[in-house]
Write a protein that holds these residues in place. Structure first.
Motif, PDB file in Angstrom:
ATOM      1  N   SER A  21       0.754  -1.345   0.023  1.00 28.93           N
ATOM      2  CA  SER A  21       0.127   0.032   0.080  1.00 28.93           C
ATOM      3  C   SER A  21       0.818   1.293   0.120  1.00 28.93           C
ATOM      4  O   SER A  21       0.439   2.336   0.240  1.00 28.93           O
ATOM      5  CB  SER A  21      -0.775  -0.104   1.111  1.00 28.93           C
ATOM      6  OG  SER A  21      -0.179   0.067   2.291  1.00 28.93           O
ATOM      7  N   ASN A  25      -1.080   1.271   6.336  1.00 28.69           N
ATOM      8  CA  ASN A  25      -2.504   0.815   5.895  1.00 28.69           C
ATOM      9  C   ASN A  25      -3.456   1.729   6.289  1.00 28.69           C
ATOM     10  O   ASN A  25      -4.445   2.010   5.441  1.00 28.69           O
ATOM     11  CB  ASN A  25      -2.707  -0.599   6.351  1.00 28.69           C
ATOM     12  CG  ASN A  25      -1.740  -1.793   5.719  1.00 28.69           C
ATOM     13  OD1 ASN A  25      -1.324  -1.400   4.588  1.00 28.69           O
ATOM     14  ND2 ASN A  25      -1.447  -2.773   6.386  1.00 28.69           N
ATOM     15  N   PHE A  29      -6.167   3.991   3.615  1.00 25.17           N
ATOM     16  CA  PHE A  29      -7.578   3.970   3.776  1.00 25.17           C
ATOM     17  C   PHE A  29      -8.044   5.436   3.970  1.00 25.17           C
ATOM     18  O   PHE A  29      -9.001   5.851   3.458  1.00 25.17           O
ATOM     19  CB  PHE A  29      -8.212   3.065   4.708  1.00 25.17           C
ATOM     20  CG  PHE A  29      -9.638   3.411   5.027  1.00 25.17           C
ATOM     21  CD1 PHE A  29     -10.732   3.003   4.073  1.00 25.17           C
ATOM     22  CD2 PHE A  29     -10.196   3.594   6.503  1.00 25.17           C
ATOM     23  CE1 PHE A  29     -11.783   3.305   3.909  1.00 25.17           C
ATOM     24  CE2 PHE A  29     -11.422   3.947   6.213  1.00 25.17           C
ATOM     25  CZ  PHE A  29     -12.393   3.664   5.404  1.00 25.17           C
ATOM     26  N   ALA A  33     -10.064   7.369   1.144  1.00 27.89           N
ATOM     27  CA  ALA A  33     -11.394   7.618   1.474  1.00 27.89           C
ATOM     28  C   ALA A  33     -11.676   9.105   1.499  1.00 27.89           C
ATOM     29  O   ALA A  33     -12.917   9.642   0.938  1.00 27.89           O
ATOM     30  CB  ALA A  33     -11.951   7.003   2.594  1.00 27.89           C
ATOM     31  N   HIS A  39      -8.773   3.371  -4.207  1.00 28.73           N
ATOM     32  CA  HIS A  39      -7.879   2.612  -3.577  1.00 28.73           C
ATOM     33  C   HIS A  39      -8.693   2.499  -2.184  1.00 28.73           C
ATOM     34  O   HIS A  39      -8.305   1.674  -1.498  1.00 28.73           O
ATOM     35  CB  HIS A  39      -6.483   2.952  -3.625  1.00 28.73           C
ATOM     36  CG  HIS A  39      -5.896   4.056  -2.905  1.00 28.73           C
ATOM     37  ND1 HIS A  39      -6.061   5.317  -3.193  1.00 28.73           N
ATOM     38  CD2 HIS A  39      -5.643   4.113  -1.451  1.00 28.73           C
ATOM     39  CE1 HIS A  39      -5.613   6.247  -2.195  1.00 28.73           C
ATOM     40  NE2 HIS A  39      -5.404   5.231  -1.193  1.00 28.73           N
ATOM     41  N   GLY A  40      -8.983   3.637  -1.654  1.00 26.34           N
ATOM     42  CA  GLY A  40      -9.807   3.699  -0.273  1.00 26.34           C
ATOM     43  C   GLY A  40     -11.129   2.831  -0.233  1.00 26.34           C
ATOM     44  O   GLY A  40     -11.066   2.053   1.063  1.00 26.34           O
ATOM     45  N   TRP A  43      -9.270  -0.905  -0.193  1.00 23.59           N
ATOM     46  CA  TRP A  43      -9.013  -1.034   0.825  1.00 23.59           C
ATOM     47  C   TRP A  43      -9.960  -1.597   1.673  1.00 23.59           C
ATOM     48  O   TRP A  43      -9.723  -2.612   2.720  1.00 23.59           O
ATOM     49  CB  TRP A  43      -8.297  -0.060   1.652  1.00 23.59           C
ATOM     50  CG  TRP A  43      -7.346  -0.205   2.823  1.00 23.59           C
ATOM     51  CD1 TRP A  43      -6.025  -0.518   2.944  1.00 23.59           C
ATOM     52  CD2 TRP A  43      -7.798  -0.246   4.232  1.00 23.59           C
ATOM     53  NE1 TRP A  43      -5.690  -0.612   4.134  1.00 23.59           N
ATOM     54  CE2 TRP A  43      -6.855  -0.483   4.988  1.00 23.59           C
ATOM     55  CE3 TRP A  43      -9.009  -0.037   4.820  1.00 23.59           C
ATOM     56  CZ2 TRP A  43      -6.746  -0.743   6.197  1.00 23.59           C
ATOM     57  CZ3 TRP A  43      -9.264  -0.031   5.931  1.00 23.59           C
ATOM     58  CH2 TRP A  43      -7.979  -0.460   6.812  1.00 23.59           C
ATOM     59  N   LEU A  44     -10.867  -0.951   2.241  1.00 27.67           N
ATOM     60  CA  LEU A  44     -12.011  -1.267   3.065  1.00 27.67           C
ATOM     61  C   LEU A  44     -12.789  -2.717   2.842  1.00 27.67           C
ATOM     62  O   LEU A  44     -12.862  -3.546   3.620  1.00 27.67           O
ATOM     63  CB  LEU A  44     -13.139  -0.289   2.973  1.00 27.67           C
ATOM     64  CG  LEU A  44     -14.394  -0.363   3.789  1.00 27.67           C
ATOM     65  CD1 LEU A  44     -13.906  -0.584   5.422  1.00 27.67           C
ATOM     66  CD2 LEU A  44     -15.165   0.529   3.702  1.00 27.67           C
ATOM     67  N   VAL A  47     -10.122  -5.405   3.997  1.00 25.71           N
ATOM     68  CA  VAL A  47      -9.673  -5.438   5.080  1.00 25.71           C
ATOM     69  C   VAL A  47     -10.686  -6.105   5.977  1.00 25.71           C
ATOM     70  O   VAL A  47     -10.536  -6.988   6.932  1.00 25.71           O
ATOM     71  CB  VAL A  47      -9.650  -4.089   5.758  1.00 25.71           C
ATOM     72  CG1 VAL A  47     -10.965  -3.213   6.279  1.00 25.71           C
ATOM     73  CG2 VAL A  47      -8.812  -4.039   7.080  1.00 25.71           C
TER      74      VAL A  47
END
Length: 66
Positions: A21, A25, A29, A33, A39-40, A43-44, A47
């Motif tokens: 990332s 990390n 996020f 976001a 990519h946010g 990532w969510l 995760v």
């Protein structure tokens, strides 16, 4: 030994995640976001199953399922 193996494996996976990332990390996020970047959201979405799997694997390493 199981706790040590779990800690080493967790540390290695955190290092790989940070490298993929390009940094922290959580920062990936929050920054993604806040800027509305894809990519946010990715990532969510990654995760959530990762946390689920990590919680399920805790007993394998001798850790309590909290």
């Amino acid at each position: 030994w199981a706790g040590t193996v779990g800690a080493v494996l967790g540390g290695l996976l955190m290092g790989v995640g940070a490298r993929l990332s390009f940094g922290c990390n959580i920062g990936a996020f929050v920054g993604g976001a806040a800027s509305g970047s894809l990519h946010g959201i990715v990532w969510l979405l990654a995760v959530i199953p990762g946390c689920w799997l990590g919680i399920r694997l805790r007993p394998v390493f001798g850790l309590p399922r909290r």
